[in-house]
Scaffold this active site. Structure first.
Site, PDB file in Angstrom:
ATOM      1  N   LEU A   6       0.831  -1.214   0.000  1.00  0.00           N
ATOM      2  CA  LEU A   6       0.000   0.000   0.000  1.00  0.00           C
ATOM      3  C   LEU A   6       0.860   1.256   0.000  1.00  0.00           C
ATOM      4  CD1 LEU A   6      -2.981  -1.043   2.348  1.00  0.00           C
ATOM      5  CD2 LEU A   6      -2.832  -1.150  -0.151  1.00  0.00           C
TER       6      LEU A   6
ATOM      7  N   ALA B  76       5.696  -3.042  -7.822  1.00  0.00           N
ATOM      8  CA  ALA B  76       6.810  -2.235  -8.341  1.00  0.00           C
ATOM      9  C   ALA B  76       6.540  -0.767  -8.093  1.00  0.00           C
ATOM     10  CB  ALA B  76       6.973  -2.458  -9.849  1.00  0.00           C
TER      11      ALA B  76
ATOM     12  N   THR C  64      12.498  -1.697  -4.318  1.00  0.00           N
ATOM     13  CA  THR C  64      11.346  -2.583  -4.583  1.00  0.00           C
ATOM     14  C   THR C  64      11.548  -3.408  -5.853  1.00  0.00           C
ATOM     15  OG1 THR C  64       9.673  -1.346  -3.382  1.00  0.00           O
ATOM     16  CG2 THR C  64       8.914  -2.558  -5.311  1.00  0.00           C
TER      17      THR C  64
ATOM     18  N   THR D 142       8.213  -4.977 -18.528  1.00  0.00           N
ATOM     19  CA  THR D 142       7.767  -3.884 -19.391  1.00  0.00           C
ATOM     20  C   THR D 142       8.583  -3.816 -20.681  1.00  0.00           C
ATOM     21  OG1 THR D 142       7.775  -1.457 -19.543  1.00  0.00           O
ATOM     22  CG2 THR D 142       9.281  -2.411 -17.960  1.00  0.00           C
ATOM     23  N   ASP D 143       7.979  -3.260 -21.723  1.00  0.00           N
ATOM     24  CA  ASP D 143       8.726  -3.069 -22.972  1.00  0.00           C
ATOM     25  C   ASP D 143       9.826  -2.014 -22.816  1.00  0.00           C
ATOM     26  OD1 ASP D 143       7.122  -0.802 -22.799  1.00  0.00           O
ATOM     27  OD2 ASP D 143       6.334  -0.941 -24.839  1.00  0.00           O
ATOM     28  N   GLU D 144       9.753  -1.220 -21.721  1.00  0.00           N
ATOM     29  CA  GLU D 144      10.757  -0.160 -21.551  1.00  0.00           C
ATOM     30  C   GLU D 144      12.159  -0.711 -21.340  1.00  0.00           C
ATOM     31  OE1 GLU D 144       9.808   3.238 -19.222  1.00  0.00           O
ATOM     32  OE2 GLU D 144       7.715   3.241 -19.834  1.00  0.00           O
TER      33      GLU D 144
ATOM     34  N   TYR E 148      13.689   3.876 -13.722  1.00  0.00           N
ATOM     35  CA  TYR E 148      12.610   2.880 -13.643  1.00  0.00           C
ATOM     36  C   TYR E 148      12.928   1.688 -14.539  1.00  0.00           C
ATOM     37  CZ  TYR E 148       8.328   0.537 -15.163  1.00  0.00           C
ATOM     38  OH  TYR E 148       7.409  -0.420 -15.511  1.00  0.00           O
TER      39      TYR E 148
ATOM     40  N   ALA F 126      15.701   0.813 -15.898  1.00  0.00           N
ATOM     41  CA  ALA F 126      16.940   0.125 -15.509  1.00  0.00           C
ATOM     42  C   ALA F 126      16.662  -0.844 -14.361  1.00  0.00           C
ATOM     43  CB  ALA F 126      18.002   1.148 -15.099  1.00  0.00           C
TER      44      ALA F 126
ATOM     45  N   LYS G 130      13.782  -2.291 -13.695  1.00  0.00           N
ATOM     46  CA  LYS G 130      13.000  -3.428 -14.228  1.00  0.00           C
ATOM     47  C   LYS G 130      13.919  -4.372 -15.010  1.00  0.00           C
ATOM     48  CE  LYS G 130       9.029  -3.978 -14.084  1.00  0.00           C
ATOM     49  NZ  LYS G 130       8.169  -4.672 -13.069  1.00  0.00           N
TER      50      LYS G 130
HETATM   51  P1  NAD Z   1       0.993   0.661  -9.912  1.00  0.00           P
HETATM   52  O1  NAD Z   1       2.000   1.685  -9.540  1.00  0.00           O
HETATM   53  O2  NAD Z   1      -0.396   1.083 -10.243  1.00  0.00           O
HETATM   54  O3  NAD Z   1       0.864  -0.414  -8.721  1.00  0.00           O
HETATM   55  C1  NAD Z   1       1.979  -0.926  -8.057  1.00  0.00           C
HETATM   56  C2  NAD Z   1       1.473  -1.683  -6.822  1.00  0.00           C
HETATM   57  O4  NAD Z   1       2.606  -2.285  -6.173  1.00  0.00           O
HETATM   58  C3  NAD Z   1       0.788  -0.786  -5.776  1.00  0.00           C
HETATM   59  O5  NAD Z   1      -0.377  -1.401  -5.305  1.00  0.00           O
HETATM   60  C4  NAD Z   1       1.830  -0.665  -4.670  1.00  0.00           C
HETATM   61  O6  NAD Z   1       1.262  -0.460  -3.384  1.00  0.00           O
HETATM   62  C5  NAD Z   1       2.518  -2.031  -4.770  1.00  0.00           C
HETATM   63  N1  NAD Z   1       3.886  -2.009  -4.243  1.00  0.00           N
HETATM   64  C6  NAD Z   1       4.875  -1.111  -4.515  1.00  0.00           C
HETATM   65  N2  NAD Z   1       5.980  -1.408  -3.810  1.00  0.00           N
HETATM   66  C7  NAD Z   1       5.705  -2.537  -3.119  1.00  0.00           C
HETATM   67  C8  NAD Z   1       6.458  -3.349  -2.220  1.00  0.00           C
HETATM   68  N3  NAD Z   1       7.726  -3.044  -1.917  1.00  0.00           N
HETATM   69  N4  NAD Z   1       5.863  -4.443  -1.693  1.00  0.00           N
HETATM   70  C9  NAD Z   1       4.568  -4.754  -1.989  1.00  0.00           C
HETATM   71  N5  NAD Z   1       3.807  -3.998  -2.795  1.00  0.00           N
HETATM   72  C10 NAD Z   1       4.371  -2.908  -3.366  1.00  0.00           C
HETATM   73  O7  NAD Z   1       1.643  -0.167 -11.093  1.00  0.00           O
HETATM   74  P2  NAD Z   1       0.963  -0.809 -12.398  1.00  0.00           P
HETATM   75  O8  NAD Z   1       0.872   0.209 -13.453  1.00  0.00           O
HETATM   76  O9  NAD Z   1      -0.232  -1.557 -11.977  1.00  0.00           O
HETATM   77  O10 NAD Z   1       2.127  -1.831 -12.830  1.00  0.00           O
HETATM   78  C11 NAD Z   1       2.163  -3.144 -12.277  1.00  0.00           C
HETATM   79  C12 NAD Z   1       3.368  -3.878 -12.853  1.00  0.00           C
HETATM   80  O11 NAD Z   1       3.257  -3.942 -14.261  1.00  0.00           O
HETATM   81  C13 NAD Z   1       4.706  -3.188 -12.560  1.00  0.00           C
HETATM   82  O12 NAD Z   1       5.653  -4.191 -12.282  1.00  0.00           O
HETATM   83  C14 NAD Z   1       5.051  -2.477 -13.857  1.00  0.00           C
HETATM   84  O13 NAD Z   1       6.431  -2.362 -14.028  1.00  0.00           O
HETATM   85  C15 NAD Z   1       4.431  -3.417 -14.864  1.00  0.00           C
HETATM   86  N6  NAD Z   1       4.002  -2.810 -16.129  1.00  0.00           N
HETATM   87  C16 NAD Z   1       3.193  -1.706 -16.128  1.00  0.00           C
HETATM   88  C17 NAD Z   1       2.744  -1.183 -17.349  1.00  0.00           C
HETATM   89  C18 NAD Z   1       1.825   0.029 -17.386  1.00  0.00           C
HETATM   90  O14 NAD Z   1       1.556   0.531 -18.465  1.00  0.00           O
HETATM   91  N7  NAD Z   1       1.314   0.511 -16.261  1.00  0.00           N
HETATM   92  C19 NAD Z   1       3.133  -1.765 -18.540  1.00  0.00           C
HETATM   93  C20 NAD Z   1       3.988  -2.889 -18.513  1.00  0.00           C
HETATM   94  C21 NAD Z   1       4.396  -3.409 -17.294  1.00  0.00           C
HETATM   95  O1  DAU Z   2       5.609   0.957 -21.779  1.00  0.00           O
HETATM   96  C1  DAU Z   2       5.224   0.423 -20.552  1.00  0.00           C
HETATM   97  C2  DAU Z   2       5.362   1.482 -19.479  1.00  0.00           C
HETATM   98  O2  DAU Z   2       4.321   2.421 -19.714  1.00  0.00           O
HETATM   99  C3  DAU Z   2       5.288   0.920 -18.065  1.00  0.00           C
HETATM  100  O3  DAU Z   2       6.386   0.090 -17.832  1.00  0.00           O
HETATM  101  C4  DAU Z   2       5.273   2.046 -17.031  1.00  0.00           C
HETATM  102  O4  DAU Z   2       5.066   1.509 -15.732  1.00  0.00           O
HETATM  103  C5  DAU Z   2       4.145   2.994 -17.356  1.00  0.00           C
HETATM  104  O5  DAU Z   2       4.175   4.100 -16.467  1.00  0.00           O
HETATM  105  C6  DAU Z   2       4.256   3.493 -18.801  1.00  0.00           C
HETATM  106  O6  DAU Z   2       5.430   4.322 -18.950  1.00  0.00           O
HETATM  107  P1  DAU Z   2       5.406   5.686 -19.825  1.00  0.00           P
HETATM  108  O7  DAU Z   2       6.477   6.559 -19.328  1.00  0.00           O
HETATM  109  O8  DAU Z   2       5.361   5.402 -21.272  1.00  0.00           O
HETATM  110  O9  DAU Z   2       3.945   6.239 -19.391  1.00  0.00           O
HETATM  111  P2  DAU Z   2       3.425   7.694 -19.004  1.00  0.00           P
HETATM  112  O10 DAU Z   2       1.933   7.589 -18.876  1.00  0.00           O
HETATM  113  O11 DAU Z   2       4.158   8.272 -17.846  1.00  0.00           O
HETATM  114  O12 DAU Z   2       3.772   8.539 -20.285  1.00  0.00           O
HETATM  115  C7  DAU Z   2       3.268   8.192 -21.558  1.00  0.00           C
HETATM  116  C8  DAU Z   2       3.827   9.180 -22.565  1.00  0.00           C
HETATM  117  O13 DAU Z   2       3.265  10.466 -22.288  1.00  0.00           O
HETATM  118  C9  DAU Z   2       5.330   9.361 -22.492  1.00  0.00           C
HETATM  119  O14 DAU Z   2       5.847   9.582 -23.804  1.00  0.00           O
HETATM  120  C10 DAU Z   2       5.517  10.621 -21.650  1.00  0.00           C
HETATM  121  C11 DAU Z   2       4.288  11.439 -22.005  1.00  0.00           C
HETATM  122  N1  DAU Z   2       3.769  12.302 -20.908  1.00  0.00           N
HETATM  123  C12 DAU Z   2       3.536  11.742 -19.701  1.00  0.00           C
HETATM  124  C13 DAU Z   2       3.067  12.514 -18.661  1.00  0.00           C
HETATM  125  C14 DAU Z   2       2.814  11.882 -17.303  1.00  0.00           C
HETATM  126  C15 DAU Z   2       3.524  13.643 -21.151  1.00  0.00           C
HETATM  127  O15 DAU Z   2       3.700  14.146 -22.278  1.00  0.00           O
HETATM  128  N2  DAU Z   2       3.057  14.403 -20.124  1.00  0.00           N
HETATM  129  C16 DAU Z   2       2.834  13.907 -18.878  1.00  0.00           C
HETATM  130  O16 DAU Z   2       2.429  14.664 -17.962  1.00  0.00           O
END
Ligand code: NAD
Ligand code: DAU
Length: 339
Positions: free
Chosen positions: A36, A84, A101, A126-128, A151, A153, A155
């Site tokens: 949380l 994460a 984490t 992640t694709d990143e 981030y 790096a 992952k």
């Molecule tokens: P999020 O930030 O919404 O949720 C992360 C969750 O992890 C939260 O509930 C947080 O409380 C929990 N958490 C953080 N540190 C913790 C710890 N030390 N121990 C236990 N719980 C902990 O993230 P998300 O967007 O749901 O992403 C989930 C996973 O998917 C991540 O590993 C992220 O790298 C990966 N991912 C995300 C995306 C995206 O677009 N959001 C895309 C590809 C992969």
């Molecule tokens: O590709 C998968 C990743 O996608 C996940 O691993 C990450 O957890 C997730 O956060 C996401 O990363 P991005 O950096 O691509 O997502 P974000 O929503 O932060 O940004 C999407 C794009 O929009 C990026 O090119 C940056 C841009 N952006 C983002 C924010 C927050 C803006 O232009 N303005 C903003 O305020």
């Protein structure tokens, strides 16, 4: 696969995954371990609190004794690690929690899962980790790892630990790498929910740099289906990429959002670019299609409308986040940029 231990289940993708699992498999039982943090929200799963198949354990994946106990107290068939620090901009402000984490937490989970004799472990990555593409080309599972942000790096380091445990210990792990998710329950620091929230309040939409950067958008339940397919049908040691086949420039997406919300394009503000901003992500999903029979099912148009509808119907959920500690982060991240 009866009992799944899911970490990070109170976040965006984890909560969608748990709800989807329980709706799809009547016999599945889920233990959700979540610290949380600011991104973890018990409200995201409040509808499941009375479901006897669901159990929540508050705790940190870096806490070895706690994780060992969680795995010793019950027979667990698989561990799925979503937990994460997930936001690139926050990792630029402070990489410490990301290293802790994302890397140390993964190491603890790998050790504890190995010790408990878990038969399947899924690392949600992640694709990143692949870095940035130019205008052409796609990421495949064999694209060299080349992360740009703290981030990505962290992952990548976690992915390499998983690979090392597979090769060294024969540990039964699978790694999934997905593009940008969107959908219900996404924390409003990420592009789509942030811009919806700002537009609804007639506030500026801070587009980094020119806005020509490209992301490939996937609806969150398509990602959940992919993780499930990898969990149940994937091969030990393999990596599977998932993407939405929906590449969009940020500026185009921003205008589409404003049009859908009936708000003027004059809300757009081009602000200072993100440091180390990856130009383009795009995924080749051939392997997942061929080996897992997976394909994204939700078109971007349908998914975006569903997402907008969800945020319109859950303004109180967003409000509660915006009025809390998130305010301080927003001021730190955007104060200088929007001034
Ligand atoms: P999020 O930030 O919404 O949720 C992360 C969750 O992890 C939260 O509930 C947080 O409380 C929990 N958490 C953080 N540190 C913790 C710890 N030390 N121990 C236990 N719980 C902990 O993230 P998300 O967007 O749901 O992403 C989930 C996973 O998917 C991540 O590993 C992220 O790298 C990966 N991912 C995300 C995306 C995206 O677009 N959001 C895309 C590809 C992969
Ligand atoms: O590709 C998968 C990743 O996608 C996940 O691993 C990450 O957890 C997730 O956060 C996401 O990363 P991005 O950096 O691509 O997502 P974000 O929503 O932060 O940004 C999407 C794009 O929009 C990026 O090119 C940056 C841009 N952006 C983002 C924010 C927050 C803006 O232009 N303005 C903003 O305020």
């Amino acid at each position: 696969m009866k009992t799944l231990l899911v970490t990070g289940g109170c976040g965006f993708i984890g909560s969608n995954f748990i709800r989807w699992q329980l709706a799809t498999y009547p016999d599945v039982e889920i233990v959700n371990v979540d610290k949380l943090t600011y991104a973890g929200n018990l409200e995201n799963l409040v509808d499941l609190e009375s479901d006897s198949r669901y159990q929540f354990l508050k705790g940190d994946i870096c806490d070895r004794a706690f994780i060992e106990q969680a795995l010793a107290e019950r027979p667990v068939d698989a561990v799925i690690n979503f937990a994460a620090e997930s936001h690139v901009d926050r990792s630029i402000l402070d990489s410490g929690p990301f290293v802790q984490t994302n890397i140390v937490g993964t190491q603890v989970l790998l050790d504890a899962s190995r010790q408990a004799g878990i038969s399947r472990y899924v690392q949600v990555s992640t694709d990143e980790v692949y870095g940035s593409l130019d205008k052409d080309g796609y990421f495949t599972e064999t694209t060299p790892l080349d992360p740009s942000s703290p981030y990505s790096a962290s992952k990548t380091a976690a992915d390499l630990l998983v690979q090392a445990y597979v090769r060294t210990h024969g540990f039964p792990a699978i790694t999934t790498r997905c593009s940008n998710n969107y959908g219900p329950y996404q924390f409003p620091e990420k592009l789509i929910p942030l811009f919806i929230a700002n537009a609804l309040q007639d506030q500026s939409l801070p587009v980094y740099g020119t806005g020509e950067n490209v992301r490939d958008w996937i609806f969150v339940t398509d990602h959940c289906r992919g993780i499930d397919a990898a969990l149940r049908q994937g091969k030990d040691g393999e990596v599977y990429n998932f993407g939405g086949h929906a590449e969009l420039q940020n500026i185009k997406l921003t205008k589409t959002l404003l049009d859908a919300l009936g708000k003027p394009h004059s809300l757009i503000r081009h602000v200072e670019d993100r440091a180390g901003h990856d130009f383009r992500y795009a995924i080749d999903t051939t392997k997942a299609e061929r080996e897992l029979g997976w394909q994204p099912a939700v078109s971007f148009e349908t998914g975006l409308q569903q997402t907008i509808d969800w945020y319109l119907a859950h303004r109180d959920w967003v409000e509660r986040i915006l009025s809390g500690a998130y305010r301080d982060y927003y001021d730190q991240q955007y104060g200088g940029r929007l001034a």
